[in-house]
Scaffold this motif. Structure first.
Motif, PDB file in Angstrom:
ATOM      1  N   ILE A 238      43.270 -11.463 -39.737  1.00  0.00           N
ATOM      2  CA  ILE A 238      43.339 -12.786 -40.162  1.00  0.00           C
ATOM      3  C   ILE A 238      43.897 -13.160 -41.470  1.00  0.00           C
ATOM      4  CG2 ILE A 238      41.813 -14.668 -40.249  1.00  0.00           C
ATOM      5  CD1 ILE A 238      41.939 -13.921 -37.311  1.00  0.00           C
ATOM      6  N   PRO A 239      44.810 -14.040 -41.653  1.00  0.00           N
ATOM      7  CA  PRO A 239      45.173 -14.292 -42.952  1.00  0.00           C
ATOM      8  C   PRO A 239      44.407 -14.752 -43.977  1.00  0.00           C
ATOM      9  CG  PRO A 239      46.725 -15.189 -41.370  1.00  0.00           C
ATOM     10  CD  PRO A 239      45.399 -14.840 -40.512  1.00  0.00           C
ATOM     11  N   GLU A 240      44.374 -14.605 -45.013  1.00  0.00           N
ATOM     12  CA  GLU A 240      43.519 -15.133 -46.150  1.00  0.00           C
ATOM     13  C   GLU A 240      43.305 -16.522 -45.851  1.00  0.00           C
ATOM     14  OE1 GLU A 240      43.492 -14.283 -50.271  1.00  0.00           O
ATOM     15  OE2 GLU A 240      43.500 -12.103 -49.641  1.00  0.00           O
ATOM     16  N   ASN A 241      42.210 -17.460 -46.362  1.00  0.00           N
ATOM     17  CA  ASN A 241      42.066 -18.646 -46.463  1.00  0.00           C
ATOM     18  C   ASN A 241      42.628 -19.576 -45.182  1.00  0.00           C
ATOM     19  OD1 ASN A 241      40.896 -18.641 -48.995  1.00  0.00           O
ATOM     20  ND2 ASN A 241      42.756 -18.617 -49.880  1.00  0.00           N
ATOM     21  N   PHE A 242      42.671 -18.782 -44.204  1.00  0.00           N
ATOM     22  CA  PHE A 242      43.218 -19.256 -42.797  1.00  0.00           C
ATOM     23  C   PHE A 242      42.927 -20.703 -42.656  1.00  0.00           C
ATOM     24  CE2 PHE A 242      43.668 -19.328 -38.236  1.00  0.00           C
ATOM     25  CZ  PHE A 242      45.288 -19.438 -38.097  1.00  0.00           C
ATOM     26  N   LYS A 243      41.634 -20.825 -42.283  1.00  0.00           N
ATOM     27  CA  LYS A 243      41.242 -22.130 -41.874  1.00  0.00           C
ATOM     28  C   LYS A 243      41.522 -23.234 -42.774  1.00  0.00           C
ATOM     29  CE  LYS A 243      37.555 -21.014 -38.563  1.00  0.00           C
ATOM     30  NZ  LYS A 243      35.958 -21.420 -38.288  1.00  0.00           N
ATOM     31  N   ASP A 244      40.946 -23.025 -43.976  1.00  0.00           N
ATOM     32  CA  ASP A 244      41.411 -23.966 -44.954  1.00  0.00           C
ATOM     33  C   ASP A 244      42.880 -24.417 -44.932  1.00  0.00           C
ATOM     34  OD1 ASP A 244      38.935 -23.866 -45.826  1.00  0.00           O
ATOM     35  OD2 ASP A 244      39.174 -22.585 -47.542  1.00  0.00           O
ATOM     36  N   ARG A 245      43.627 -23.609 -45.137  1.00  0.00           N
ATOM     37  CA  ARG A 245      45.341 -23.837 -44.984  1.00  0.00           C
ATOM     38  C   ARG A 245      45.568 -24.788 -43.691  1.00  0.00           C
ATOM     39  NH1 ARG A 245      47.980 -18.259 -46.609  1.00  0.00           N
ATOM     40  NH2 ARG A 245      50.023 -19.455 -46.356  1.00  0.00           N
ATOM     41  N   LEU A 281      52.614 -21.166 -38.583  1.00  0.00           N
ATOM     42  CA  LEU A 281      51.780 -19.836 -38.556  1.00  0.00           C
ATOM     43  C   LEU A 281      52.818 -18.792 -38.899  1.00  0.00           C
ATOM     44  CD1 LEU A 281      50.153 -20.025 -35.071  1.00  0.00           C
ATOM     45  CD2 LEU A 281      49.028 -20.488 -37.180  1.00  0.00           C
ATOM     46  N   SER A 282      54.149 -18.847 -38.865  1.00  0.00           N
ATOM     47  CA  SER A 282      55.098 -17.851 -39.276  1.00  0.00           C
ATOM     48  C   SER A 282      55.138 -18.018 -40.726  1.00  0.00           C
ATOM     49  CB  SER A 282      56.286 -17.887 -38.805  1.00  0.00           C
ATOM     50  OG  SER A 282      57.072 -19.422 -39.092  1.00  0.00           O
ATOM     51  N   GLN A 283      54.624 -19.175 -41.685  1.00  0.00           N
ATOM     52  CA  GLN A 283      54.521 -18.946 -42.985  1.00  0.00           C
ATOM     53  C   GLN A 283      53.507 -18.030 -43.523  1.00  0.00           C
ATOM     54  OE1 GLN A 283      54.354 -23.077 -43.912  1.00  0.00           O
ATOM     55  NE2 GLN A 283      56.265 -23.912 -43.013  1.00  0.00           N
ATOM     56  N   PHE A 284      52.528 -17.906 -42.745  1.00  0.00           N
ATOM     57  CA  PHE A 284      51.413 -16.570 -43.043  1.00  0.00           C
ATOM     58  C   PHE A 284      52.138 -15.262 -43.131  1.00  0.00           C
ATOM     59  CE2 PHE A 284      48.885 -20.186 -41.682  1.00  0.00           C
ATOM     60  CZ  PHE A 284      47.974 -20.482 -42.453  1.00  0.00           C
TER      61      PHE A 284
END
Ligand SMILES: Nc1ncnc2c1ncn2[C@@H]1O[C@H](COP(=O)(O)OP(=O)(O)OP(=O)(O)O)[C@@H](O)[C@H]1O
Length: 311
Positions: A238-245, A281-284
């Motif tokens: 899971i990418p960092e700060n996923f939900k916030d971003r 999503l691809s930007q993460f």
């Protein structure tokens, strides 16, 4: 295309019990049509009416545009019926049993022999044609039941809960046979409680609830109509700060992450999200393992439509 069967505003009561309250639906030729509904919805009553075993009170039935009431004998000959719990003479072999059916149907003995071989081939029981029926498994018995029901070369085959009493292996066996009947030019209309069976083999679905049809449609259209605005994503991690971003994206309503790291993204503009979400999503910079729009299961749809009809 002319429908093989049209049921129009059909009513049936047993004393004070209104089993069918004006049901209408159509069955297209060379399709497998699932007939779904909870206990007591009226499925067996409908099947018994269509096979000529009981009468109806109001409404009409057209079979290849012929009126059922005025052409009943001719129409019933073109409809095969396998009841819910078929009973066989266990001391007979399939060949002996089918010969008996042929005699009851008044066929000539040469025709009986030929048709017996044909139907046993269709239901894949030729290799046990001389074995006593009492030694058969549940799946084999249902296939023998299908052989009996198609003996007369019906255009429409009605199957009442053909897989209800079977284990998963027996169910798979019978479902495969039902599907293959389409290739023999037989249209199949079958009732079941098992939604998964319908998903596996049906082209069309009619859902009955408390004596009323609440949905009758192709399975494909039904799934499109009830498509869920939920995208499922699986990342390598899971990418960092996923939900916030993601919370800043206007069409995203909610994000859930389950214990296995699977992400569900609920959206309110499905068409826009289909194009835009994957770009975001691809930007993460985390590899994406899977990304799909959640297809509703027939169970999701069934619960939704039955709940709605209770309102
Ligand atoms: N011969 C009968 N006499 C009285 N009531 C009946 C008769 N046959 C059916 N019913 C009633 O009509 C309603 C519809 O029954 P039906 O057997 O058609 O439902 P079903 O959808 O096939 O249910 P299940 O999945 O349990 O077999 C039920 O309320 C049932 O009790």
């Amino acid at each position: 295309m002319i429908s093989l069967l049209k049921v129009i505003n059909l009513h049936k009561s047993f004393g004070k019990v209104k089993a069918l309250k004006g049901i209408s639906f159509e069955v297209q030729p060379a399709t497998v049509h699932g007939f779904l509904g909870p206990n007591g919805a009226g499925k067996t009553t409908t099947m018994k009416i269509l096979s000529g075993l009981i009468s109806f009170d109001e409404g009409s039935i057209l079979f290849e545009n012929l009126n059922y009431k005025t052409n009943k004998n001719a129409i019933v000959k073109q409809i095969g019926f396998l009841p819910q719990n078929p009973v066989f003479y266990g001391y007979l072999t399939p060949v002996e049993y089918l010969n008996l059916i042929g005699q009851i149907c008044n066929f000539e003995s040469r025709t009986i022999q030929k048709r017996t071989e044909e139907v046993l081939e269709i239901v894949k029981l030729s290799n046990v044609s001389k074995r006593k029926i009492s030694t058969f498994s549940g799946g084999m018995l249902q296939r023998l039941g299908i052989a009996v029901a198609i003996f007369n070369k019906p255009k429409l085959l009605l199957l009442d809960e053909p897989t209800a009493s079977l284990d998963p292996e027996g169910r798979a066996e019978v479902l495969e046979h039902i599907k293959s009947l389409k290739e023999e030019g037989i249209t199949v209309f079958f009732s079941t409680h098992i939604l998964n069976d319908v998903e596996r083999i049906c082209d069309y679905v009619t859902i009955l609830h408390e004596g009323k049809v609440i949905v009758s449609s192709s399975l494909e259209n039904l799934q499109k109509r009830y498509i869920q605005p939920i995208f499922c994503v699986e990342f390598e991690s899971i990418p960092e700060n996923f939900k916030d971003r993601l919370s800043k994206v206007s069409y995203i309503q909610k994000i859930d992450i389950d214990n296995y790291g699977k992400v569900s993204i609920f959206v309110n503009n499905i068409e826009y999200a289909k194009i835009d979400l994957i770009k975001i999503l691809s930007q993460f910079e985390t590899p994406i393992l899977s990304f799909y729009l959640r297809k509703p299961s027939l169970e999701d749809i069934f619960i939704k439509v039955v709940d709605k009809s209770d309102i």
